[in-house]
Design a protein around this motif. Sequence first.
Motif, short mmCIF file in Angstrom:
data_model
loop_
_atom_site.label_atom_id
_atom_site.label_comp_id
_atom_site.label_asym_id
_atom_site.label_seq_id
_atom_site.Cartn_x
_atom_site.Cartn_y
_atom_site.Cartn_z
N LEU A 233 0.05 -11.75 -0.07
CA LEU A 233 -0.20 -12.73 -1.12
C LEU A 233 0.93 -12.79 -2.15
CD1 LEU A 233 -4.01 -11.99 -1.60
CD2 LEU A 233 -2.94 -13.74 -0.15
N ALA A 234 1.54 -11.67 -2.43
CA ALA A 234 2.61 -11.65 -3.42
C ALA A 234 3.85 -12.40 -2.96
CB ALA A 234 2.97 -10.21 -3.77
N ASP A 235 3.93 -12.73 -1.67
CA ASP A 235 5.08 -13.48 -1.16
C ASP A 235 5.03 -14.95 -1.58
OD1 ASP A 235 6.06 -11.22 0.04
OD2 ASP A 235 5.40 -11.74 2.06
N TYR A 236 3.92 -15.38 -2.16
CA TYR A 236 3.74 -16.78 -2.57
C TYR A 236 3.36 -16.83 -4.04
CZ TYR A 236 3.68 -16.96 2.46
OH TYR A 236 4.01 -16.79 3.77
N PRO A 237 4.29 -16.41 -4.93
CA PRO A 237 3.97 -16.29 -6.35
C PRO A 237 3.66 -17.62 -7.02
CG PRO A 237 6.33 -16.02 -6.01
CD PRO A 237 5.70 -16.05 -4.65
N ALA B 257 -12.00 -15.09 -7.16
CA ALA B 257 -10.68 -15.62 -7.47
C ALA B 257 -9.65 -14.50 -7.38
CB ALA B 257 -10.67 -16.25 -8.86
N PHE B 258 -8.38 -14.90 -7.27
CA PHE B 258 -7.32 -13.90 -7.26
C PHE B 258 -6.04 -14.55 -7.76
CE2 PHE B 258 -6.84 -15.94 -3.11
CZ PHE B 258 -5.47 -16.05 -2.97
N ALA C 44 1.72 -5.82 -4.36
CA ALA C 44 2.60 -5.73 -3.20
C ALA C 44 1.85 -5.38 -1.92
CB ALA C 44 3.69 -4.70 -3.47
N ASP C 45 0.72 -4.69 -2.03
CA ASP C 45 -0.04 -4.28 -0.86
C ASP C 45 -1.25 -5.16 -0.60
OD1 ASP C 45 1.64 -2.19 -0.18
OD2 ASP C 45 0.54 -0.73 -1.41
N SER C 46 -1.35 -6.30 -1.28
CA SER C 46 -2.50 -7.20 -1.12
C SER C 46 -2.20 -8.21 -0.02
CB SER C 46 -2.80 -7.92 -2.43
OG SER C 46 -3.05 -7.00 -3.47
#
Length: 237
Positions: A159-163, A108-109, A127-129
């Motif tokens: 991934l962080a672009d879709y909080p 999971a993440f 931010a780097d994921s």
Amino acid sequence: MTKDIEAPPPAADASTTAPVHHTPLPVHHIPLPVLMADTGGGEQLITARAPTTRSTTGTVQWWQRHNGRWRQAGWAPARFGAGGLTEGSTRVQGTSTTPTGLYDLPFAFGTTPPPPGTAVPYRRAGADSWWCEDNASASYNRWVAPLPPDCAAGESERLADYPTQYARALVIGFNYHRPVHGRGAGIFLHVNGKGATAGCVSVPAGAMARILSWIRPSAHPHIALDTAYGPTALARY
């Protein structure tokens, strides 16, 4: 479209516009896992079922096996790909279809902390994921941090672009263990966005939290993605 992200639904039809009912599901029906040829061999199973391959909505249920008997532990309305569903073994990347089949749940993440009681391995997305979806990359269909040189940012998801969607998510093991380039990458069970997905399965945030608190790696959980009828029906898995 190369990314599996939130996408608008296709032209409406009867199977995609049917309302989702929030009343409890009937309890007298035979448990879905009993109808399956294979449940993955574990004690926990998630079923994500749509009425037909053209549908973009359906139901997610999660099941626990105790003393050889399957019992429903919870359920939630679900959203599927904007292109509907298709057989996972022949899926083509960029079609916004949800791949049917039986898959494991590697980890999971999320951009937020895991809910209390989470036992499944959980990675915090920063931010780097990234999830590499570049067919030319050796990291195809893998979490990477940072993005490797051979994986184009335009062909991948930060991934962080879709909080909202990735506040919490489970990786679905579609095309994961031995990736076939061009079949698809980044198929998750995640939190609802604005509409149909680009291939993932999504549920309300509360349901996602309950699922993560419920899953136990020792129970070897799997997820079955299917339709109610036809060649992609759950009974074949």
